[in-house]
Design an enzyme around this catalytic site. Structure first.
Site, PDB file in Angstrom:
ATOM      1  N   ASN A   1      -5.648  12.371  -0.265  1.00  0.00           N
ATOM      2  CA  ASN A   1      -4.767  11.601   0.632  1.00  0.00           C
ATOM      3  C   ASN A   1      -5.663  10.937   1.681  1.00  0.00           C
ATOM      4  OD1 ASN A   1      -2.047  10.812   1.433  1.00  0.00           O
ATOM      5  ND2 ASN A   1      -2.451  11.995   3.284  1.00  0.00           N
ATOM      6  N   LYS A   2      -5.032  10.204   2.574  1.00  0.00           N
ATOM      7  CA  LYS A   2      -5.774   9.418   3.564  1.00  0.00           C
ATOM      8  C   LYS A   2      -6.845  10.237   4.267  1.00  0.00           C
ATOM      9  CE  LYS A   2      -5.472   5.912   4.183  1.00  0.00           C
ATOM     10  NZ  LYS A   2      -6.394   4.971   3.488  1.00  0.00           N
TER      11      LYS A   2
ATOM     12  N   GLN B   1      -2.789   2.670   9.873  1.00  0.00           N
ATOM     13  CA  GLN B   1      -1.458   2.731   9.254  1.00  0.00           C
ATOM     14  C   GLN B   1      -0.503   3.585  10.098  1.00  0.00           C
ATOM     15  OE1 GLN B   1      -4.345   3.099   7.662  1.00  0.00           O
ATOM     16  NE2 GLN B   1      -4.260   2.460   5.527  1.00  0.00           N
TER      17      GLN B   1
ATOM     18  N   ARG C   1       0.856  -1.183   0.000  1.00  0.00           N
ATOM     19  CA  ARG C   1       0.000   0.000   0.000  1.00  0.00           C
ATOM     20  C   ARG C   1       0.895   1.238   0.000  1.00  0.00           C
ATOM     21  NH1 ARG C   1       1.822   1.900   3.985  1.00  0.00           N
ATOM     22  NH2 ARG C   1       0.633   3.803   3.688  1.00  0.00           N
ATOM     23  N   GLY C   2       0.239   2.421  -0.143  1.00  0.00           N
ATOM     24  CA  GLY C   2       1.006   3.660  -0.249  1.00  0.00           C
ATOM     25  C   GLY C   2       1.258   3.925  -1.722  1.00  0.00           C
ATOM     26  N   ALA C   3       1.032   5.172  -2.141  1.00  0.00           N
ATOM     27  CA  ALA C   3       1.017   5.480  -3.576  1.00  0.00           C
ATOM     28  C   ALA C   3       2.305   5.077  -4.317  1.00  0.00           C
ATOM     29  CB  ALA C   3       0.694   6.960  -3.769  1.00  0.00           C
TER      30      ALA C   3
ATOM     31  N   ASP D   1      -2.088  10.631  -2.651  1.00  0.00           N
ATOM     32  CA  ASP D   1      -2.429   9.519  -3.536  1.00  0.00           C
ATOM     33  C   ASP D   1      -2.695   9.992  -4.958  1.00  0.00           C
ATOM     34  OD1 ASP D   1      -3.171   8.522  -0.666  1.00  0.00           O
ATOM     35  OD2 ASP D   1      -2.771   6.790  -1.947  1.00  0.00           O
TER      36      ASP D   1
ATOM     37  N   ARG E   1      -7.000  -0.763  -7.121  1.00  0.00           N
ATOM     38  CA  ARG E   1      -7.423   0.326  -6.211  1.00  0.00           C
ATOM     39  C   ARG E   1      -7.537   1.594  -7.061  1.00  0.00           C
ATOM     40  NH1 ARG E   1      -4.396   1.212  -0.696  1.00  0.00           N
ATOM     41  NH2 ARG E   1      -6.400   2.049  -0.033  1.00  0.00           N
TER      42      ARG E   1
HETATM   43  O1  MRU Z   1      -4.843   3.235   2.058  1.00  0.00           O
HETATM   44  P1  MRU Z   1      -3.354   3.450   2.002  1.00  0.00           P
HETATM   45  O2  MRU Z   1      -2.649   2.956   3.220  1.00  0.00           O
HETATM   46  O3  MRU Z   1      -2.752   2.935   0.724  1.00  0.00           O
HETATM   47  O4  MRU Z   1      -3.207   5.032   1.978  1.00  0.00           O
HETATM   48  C1  MRU Z   1      -1.937   5.576   1.840  1.00  0.00           C
HETATM   49  C2  MRU Z   1      -1.913   7.050   1.981  1.00  0.00           C
HETATM   50  O5  MRU Z   1      -2.926   7.714   2.079  1.00  0.00           O
HETATM   51  C3  MRU Z   1      -0.577   7.703   1.936  1.00  0.00           C
HETATM   52  O6  MRU Z   1      -0.586   8.880   2.686  1.00  0.00           O
HETATM   53  C4  MRU Z   1      -0.264   8.052   0.486  1.00  0.00           C
HETATM   54  O7  MRU Z   1      -0.340   6.915  -0.344  1.00  0.00           O
HETATM   55  C5  MRU Z   1       1.061   8.657   0.335  1.00  0.00           C
HETATM   56  S1  MRU Z   1       2.295   7.445   0.641  1.00  0.00           S
HETATM   57  C6  MRU Z   1       3.799   8.021   0.527  1.00  0.00           C
END
Ligand code: MRU
Length: 307
Positions: A220-221, A169, A44-46, A210, A74
């Protein structure tokens, strides 16, 4: 440690659902295994999703239906589709995918340097949400790469990490990474973020992204938008740290960003224990959009954008 890599003809990745309890590597040999790993957030994470998409196309071996399933695993992080499309269009998929992996490493380091250079002061207290560290990329990450650089230069006083309900997370992954780097930190509940900004003592909010629309609106999250509102009210800089691959020029504004709604069970249960009475439903948007006028700066590996 690399979060995701290509090893002997397969993808190896840290299974992030097992952290912080266990550090387990997953070996992924098919696109459908990879799609499952992406959906349950083992990876996970962009930026990490960008590398997963890129390496996944190598596993697909030209199977167009598999490539389409991977691209759609996703919806919000544009990096996934970006990585898939770049490698799908390349003459030598493995070479192109390894290039994306290597570029990600260099980008993380450059974002760390540029972000640290943007901040003034040498006893900085940073607030952050979700996980933007090495686990969200190949190594080092985005916003947490800035934190790591500050820490390496003895400029970090403390990180306040938001838990990041419902999948935690922040509580599970960011604290684990900060502890491994020896950086001082405390965990706070998500709803304490805006109040703690108002109370004073936070020098900057650093988040990842993201997807960033052409006008700077940033997905973002979930919880990032509340932090941005709190930061503006408190006069605290709100800084987005993300690689250029997270900028989606095809999305003119945040209204054009697809926001992933995830399963109600993620909200209704915790560690398999049900929280709410039977019959309760839940709404679970995984991301939100922060309008560009609340963002002080966007730091990429190449530039600082002031939306
Ligand atoms: O649902 P996730 O854990 O994939 O969400 C991730 C985020 O929102 C991060 O902040 C984003 O991907 C940036 S990661 C460097």
């Amino acid at each position: 440690m690399r979060t995701i890599d290509w090893v002997d003809g397969a993808i190896e990745l840290v299974d992030q659902t097992k952290l912080p309890g266990e550090l387990v590597m997953l070996r992924v040999t098919t696109v459908d295994e990879l799609v499952g790993a992406i959906r349950r957030l083992s990876v996970r994470g962009a930026p990490a999703l960008g590398v997963a998409g890129a390496l996944g196309v190598v596993l697909a071996g030209g199977d167009q239906a598999a490539i389409a399933r991977l691209r759609a695993a996703r919806p919000t992080a544009v990096n996934l589709a970006w990585g898939v499309d770049r490698v799908a269009a390349a003459g030598d998929p493995l070479k192109a995918a390894l290039r994306i992996r290597d570029d990600d490493l260099a980008a993380s380091r450059a974002m760390g340097e540029r972000g640290a250079g943007l901040l003034e002061g040498d006893r900085l207290r940073i607030m952050t949400i979700c996980n933007t560290g090495g686990l969200a990329a190949v190594e080092r990450g985005t916003a947490l790469s800035v934190v790591q650089t500050l820490h390496e230069r003895a400029r970090l006083a403390e990180v306040l990490a938001l838990e990041t309900r419902p999948l935690l997370q922040g509580a599970r992954l960011t604290t684990w990474e900060l502890a491994r780097m020896g950086a001082p930190h405390r965990l706070v509940i998500d709803s304490a973020g805006p109040y703690l900004l108002a109370r004073g003592g936070v020098d900057a909010v650093l988040i990842g992204a993201d997807r960033i629309a052409a006008n700077g609106d940033t997905a973002n999250k979930i919880g990032s938008y509340a932090l941005a509102l709190g930061a503006e009210r408190a006069g605290v800089p709100f800084i987005v740290v993300a690689p250029e691959s997270t900028i989606d020029q095809a999305a003119p504004s945040g209204d054009h960003i697809a926001i992933e709604d995830r399963a109600a069970d993620e909200v209704l249960t915790i560690g398999g224990v049900r929280l709410a009475p039977d019959g309760t439903d839940a709404l679970n948007p995984a991301f939100d959009v922060t309008p560009h006028d609340l963002i002080t700066a966007i730091v990429t590996e190449r530039r600082v954008i002031r939306p």
